[in-house]
Design a protein around this motif. Structure first.
Motif, PDB file in Angstrom:
ATOM      1  N   ARG A   1       0.835  -1.203   0.000  1.00 19.07           N
ATOM      2  CA  ARG A   1       0.000   0.000   0.000  1.00 19.07           C
ATOM      3  C   ARG A   1       0.872   1.256   0.000  1.00 19.07           C
ATOM      4  O   ARG A   1       0.645   2.187  -0.792  1.00 19.07           O
ATOM      5  CB  ARG A   1      -0.926  -0.007   1.215  1.00 19.07           C
ATOM      6  CG  ARG A   1      -1.852   1.203   1.277  1.00 19.07           C
ATOM      7  CD  ARG A   1      -2.911   1.055   2.352  1.00 19.07           C
ATOM      8  NE  ARG A   1      -2.338   1.000   3.685  1.00 19.07           N
ATOM      9  CZ  ARG A   1      -2.302  -0.104   4.447  1.00 19.07           C
ATOM     10  NH1 ARG A   1      -2.787  -1.244   4.001  1.00 19.07           N
ATOM     11  NH2 ARG A   1      -1.766  -0.072   5.660  1.00 19.07           N
ATOM     12  N   LEU A   2       1.880   1.286   0.844  1.00 18.17           N
ATOM     13  CA  LEU A   2       2.750   2.462   0.922  1.00 18.17           C
ATOM     14  C   LEU A   2       3.476   2.701  -0.398  1.00 18.17           C
ATOM     15  O   LEU A   2       3.557   3.837  -0.881  1.00 18.17           O
ATOM     16  CB  LEU A   2       3.759   2.295   2.051  1.00 18.17           C
ATOM     17  CG  LEU A   2       4.769   3.429   2.229  1.00 18.17           C
ATOM     18  CD1 LEU A   2       4.074   4.751   2.488  1.00 18.17           C
ATOM     19  CD2 LEU A   2       5.751   3.105   3.356  1.00 18.17           C
ATOM     20  N   GLU A   3       4.000   1.646  -1.003  1.00 19.23           N
ATOM     21  CA  GLU A   3       4.711   1.795  -2.271  1.00 19.23           C
ATOM     22  C   GLU A   3       3.778   2.265  -3.371  1.00 19.23           C
ATOM     23  O   GLU A   3       4.136   3.133  -4.191  1.00 19.23           O
ATOM     24  CB  GLU A   3       5.357   0.456  -2.657  1.00 19.23           C
ATOM     25  CG  GLU A   3       6.196   0.514  -3.921  1.00 19.23           C
ATOM     26  CD  GLU A   3       7.363   1.483  -3.816  1.00 19.23           C
ATOM     27  OE1 GLU A   3       7.803   2.001  -4.864  1.00 19.23           O
ATOM     28  OE2 GLU A   3       7.839   1.720  -2.679  1.00 19.23           O
TER      29      GLU A   3
ATOM     30  N   ARG B   1       2.998   5.958  -2.843  1.00 17.51           N
ATOM     31  CA  ARG B   1       4.135   6.794  -3.253  1.00 17.51           C
ATOM     32  C   ARG B   1       4.203   6.933  -4.768  1.00 17.51           C
ATOM     33  O   ARG B   1       4.500   8.012  -5.295  1.00 17.51           O
ATOM     34  CB  ARG B   1       5.432   6.203  -2.713  1.00 17.51           C
ATOM     35  CG  ARG B   1       5.634   6.411  -1.220  1.00 17.51           C
ATOM     36  CD  ARG B   1       6.919   5.762  -0.742  1.00 17.51           C
ATOM     37  NE  ARG B   1       7.234   6.142   0.634  1.00 17.51           N
ATOM     38  CZ  ARG B   1       8.262   5.650   1.324  1.00 17.51           C
ATOM     39  NH1 ARG B   1       9.050   4.742   0.763  1.00 17.51           N
ATOM     40  NH2 ARG B   1       8.489   6.049   2.568  1.00 17.51           N
TER      41      ARG B   1
ATOM     42  N   ASP C   1      -2.766   7.665   5.422  1.00 17.96           N
ATOM     43  CA  ASP C   1      -1.555   7.071   4.857  1.00 17.96           C
ATOM     44  C   ASP C   1      -0.895   8.005   3.854  1.00 17.96           C
ATOM     45  O   ASP C   1       0.327   8.159   3.830  1.00 17.96           O
ATOM     46  CB  ASP C   1      -1.886   5.753   4.151  1.00 17.96           C
ATOM     47  CG  ASP C   1      -2.109   4.613   5.124  1.00 17.96           C
ATOM     48  OD1 ASP C   1      -1.782   4.787   6.307  1.00 17.96           O
ATOM     49  OD2 ASP C   1      -2.602   3.551   4.694  1.00 17.96           O
ATOM     50  N   TYR C   2      -1.702   8.612   3.002  1.00 20.51           N
ATOM     51  CA  TYR C   2      -1.108   9.400   1.919  1.00 20.51           C
ATOM     52  C   TYR C   2      -0.446  10.671   2.443  1.00 20.51           C
ATOM     53  O   TYR C   2       0.541  11.137   1.875  1.00 20.51           O
ATOM     54  CB  TYR C   2      -2.143   9.720   0.832  1.00 20.51           C
ATOM     55  CG  TYR C   2      -3.318  10.563   1.244  1.00 20.51           C
ATOM     56  CD1 TYR C   2      -3.215  11.948   1.358  1.00 20.51           C
ATOM     57  CD2 TYR C   2      -4.564   9.983   1.481  1.00 20.51           C
ATOM     58  CE1 TYR C   2      -4.303  12.726   1.720  1.00 20.51           C
ATOM     59  CE2 TYR C   2      -5.660  10.747   1.833  1.00 20.51           C
ATOM     60  CZ  TYR C   2      -5.522  12.118   1.952  1.00 20.51           C
ATOM     61  OH  TYR C   2      -6.612  12.891   2.304  1.00 20.51           O
TER      62      TYR C   2
ATOM     63  N   ARG D   1       1.190  10.882   5.275  1.00 14.89           N
ATOM     64  CA  ARG D   1       2.492  10.449   5.798  1.00 14.89           C
ATOM     65  C   ARG D   1       3.470  10.197   4.655  1.00 14.89           C
ATOM     66  O   ARG D   1       4.671  10.454   4.781  1.00 14.89           O
ATOM     67  CB  ARG D   1       2.317   9.187   6.653  1.00 14.89           C
ATOM     68  CG  ARG D   1       1.484   9.432   7.916  1.00 14.89           C
ATOM     69  CD  ARG D   1       1.637   8.296   8.912  1.00 14.89           C
ATOM     70  NE  ARG D   1       1.158   7.022   8.395  1.00 14.89           N
ATOM     71  CZ  ARG D   1      -0.095   6.603   8.472  1.00 14.89           C
ATOM     72  NH1 ARG D   1      -1.013   7.366   9.054  1.00 14.89           N
ATOM     73  NH2 ARG D   1      -0.436   5.428   7.991  1.00 14.89           N
ATOM     74  N   ALA D   2       2.951   9.703   3.522  1.00 13.74           N
ATOM     75  CA  ALA D   2       3.806   9.501   2.352  1.00 13.74           C
ATOM     76  C   ALA D   2       4.201  10.836   1.723  1.00 13.74           C
ATOM     77  O   ALA D   2       5.343  11.006   1.270  1.00 13.74           O
ATOM     78  CB  ALA D   2       3.096   8.620   1.321  1.00 13.74           C
TER      79      ALA D   2
END
Length: 403
Positions: free
Chosen positions: A89-91, A94, A128-129, A131-132
Motif C-alpha cells: 500500500r505504501l509503495e 508513493r 496514509d497518503y 504520511r507519504a
C-alpha cells in the motif's frame, strides 16, 4: 457527534451515526447498521468540535475483497489506499503521489481535496497518503500549491504534525513547482502561462511558500526572479552574500573570536554540558561524498577544510570527538546537501530527521544561520550567478545595485 464517510470516494456524502439509547438514556454505543454495504470502507470519526474521545477508524460492513473489487469508481490514489498489505500500500501510494506531484489535473486530487474539505479537523497523520507526502518534498510542495486556501497554515500543520522540514526543499523543486503552478492556473483561466493575469494570481500565492522559513523565502524569491517576476530586497541580500564567494563566507562563519560560531553558538552555550551528539556530522560528510554531483565535486574539494569546524577532541582516544561538533556542523552540511544531493536518501529516515530536529531545537537561531550558509555554498558551487542572468546582468553588477 460521530460521523462516517466512504473512505475511497471523493464524491461521497458525510453521514451522522445515531447514538443508541437505553431507557431514554444515551448509551456509549453507536449503530452502523444503516451504513450501506456497497460503499465498502467507511471512515468513522468525531465531528469538528466534538467532545468524543475517539480515534478515527476504518469500518467495513462487507467483505474486504468485495469492497475493493468495485474499482471502476476508484481513482488511482484510492486504489492504492485499498491494498491490504501495508508495504504494498505504501509503495503504491508513493507511486501515485509521484504522478500527482507533476500533474495538477490528476484524477486523484479530487479525493485529497474532498478529504481536506470534510476532514481537515483530523490530524494529518490519520491518513496514509499524508504520511507519504511528508517524505517527498516535491509532493509536499505540490499539495500546498494545490490546496492553496491558506498555504502558510497548511505548511505549519505539515511541519508540526508530520515532521516536514521545509528547509530541505531543493531549489530545483521550487523552480519546477512554480512552472507547474502557473501552467495549472493558465489552463483554469484558459490563457497562456505568460498572460499577466496568471502572473498576478500566482505570484502572491507562491511567495506564501516562503513565509515559514527565511532561507526558503530567499529561494522562493530567486525562483520568481528567474521566472521574470520582480526582484525583492531579500533577493538582493542573497545575491550579495553569494557574490562574496564560498571561502570568505565560511571564514566569517568559523574563524576568529568574532566569528558567527562564537557569537551565536559557543558563547551562548558556554555552560551547557549536554549537547545533541549522534556522530551525525560524520554521516553527513559520507553522504556528501556519495551524493554530490560530479560537476561540483572539484569546486567542493577546493574549499577544503574551510567547510567544517573541527576542534580538538575534549577526550582522549581514537574515536573521541568534541560534543559540540554535530550542533556546529550538521546544519551547514544539511543545507548543502539539501541543494546539491541527487537523492533524498541522506535524510529519508525518521531517525535522521529526528536528529536534525533535535539539533535545531537546541539552538534554532544557529541552525537557521548555519543552514543558510550551507545553502549559499551550494548556490555558489552550482552557479556563480545565483540569479541566472536572464537579462545578461552578472552578479557583480547586481551586488552594486543592491548597495
Amino acid at each position: 457527534s460521530l460521523k462516517a464517510r466512504p473512505w475511497l470516494r471523493a464524491a461521497a456524502q458525510e453521514v451522522e451515526i445515531a447514538q443508541e439509547t437505553w431507557s431514554s438514556v444515551r448509551a456509549g454505543r453507536w449503530s452502523t447498521a444503516a451504513l450501506p454495504m456497497e460503499d465498502g470502507l467507511w471512515l468513522l470519526y468525531p465531528s469538528a468540535g466534538s467532545t468524543l474521545q475517539l480515534r478515527p477508524m476504518l469500518y467495513s460492513r462487507s467483505a474486504i475483497a468485495v469492497a475493493f473489487n468495485r474499482t471502476a469508481q476508484l481513482c488511482p490514489l484510492a486504489l492504492a489506499m485499498s491494498l491490504a498489505d501495508g508495504a504494498e500500500r505504501l509503495e503504491a501510494i508513493r507511486n501515485v503521489l509521484r504522478d500527482m506531484a507533476i500533474n495538477f489535473e490528476h484524477a486523484s486530487w479530487h479525493l485529497i481535496i474532498a478529504h481536506q474539505q470534510f476532514l481537515s479537523h483530523l490530524p494529518l497523520s490519520t491518513f496514509d497518503y499524508w504520511r507519504a507526502i511528508a517524505r517527498d518534498m516535491t509532493a509536499s510542495l505540490a499539495v500546498v500549491l494545490k490546496l492553496s486556501n491558506d498555504v502558510p497554515a497548511l505548511m505549519k500543520r505539515m511541519r508540526d504534525e508530520l515532521g516536514v522540514v521545509w528547509e530541505l526543499l531543493p531549489y530545483a523543486c521550487l523552480e519546477a513547482g512554480l512552472k507547474l503552478h502557473m501552467d495549472a492556473w493558465a489552463r483554469q483561466l484558459k490563457v497562456d502561462p505568460s498572460n499577466p493575469l496568471v502572473r498576478t494570481v500566482c505570484e502572491p500565492l507562491f511567495r506564501n511558500v516562503g513565509q515559514l522559513s527565511p532561507v526558503l523565502g530567499e529561494l522562493v524569491d530567486l525562483a520568481l526572479f528567474r521566472a521574470g517576476f520582480a526582484r525583492s530586497e531579500r533577493l538582493d541580500q542573497l545575491i550579495g552574500a553569494v557574490g562574496s564567494g564560498a571561502r570568505p563566507l565560511l571564514e566569517r562563519l568559523w574563524q576568529g573570536e568574532d566569528s558567527l560560531l562564537q557569537r551565536f553558538l559557543l558563547r551562548t552555550h558556554i555552560d551547557d554540558q549536554e549537547w545533541p551528539a549522534f556522530r551525525l556530522c560524520e554521516e553527513l560528510v559520507k553522504d556528501l561524498q556519495q551524493f554530490v554531483p560530479a560537476a561540483i565535486a572539484a569546486p567542493l574539494e577546493g574549499i577544503g577544510k574551510n567547510l567544517l569546524w573541527m576542534p580538538k577532541p575534549t577526550q582522549p582516544g581514537p574515536d573521541a570527538m568534541d560534543r559540540r561538533v554535530d550542533v556546529a556542523n550538521a546544519p551547514l552540511l544539511a543545507g548543502l546537501l539539501s541543494q546539491v544531493a541527487q537523492s533524498t536518501a541522506w535524510w529519508d529516515s525518521g531517525e535522521r530527521l529526528a536528529q536534525l530536529r533535535q539539533i535545531r531545537n537546541f539552538d534554532p537561531a544557529w541552525f537557521e544561520l548555519a543552514f543558510r550558509a550551507g545553502v549559499l555554498v551550494a548556490l555558489i558551487l552550482q552557479n556563480p550567478d545565483p540569479a541566472g542572468a536572464p537579462r545578461g546582468i552578472g552578479v557583480r553588477r547586481r551586488v552594486q545595485r543592491a548597495h
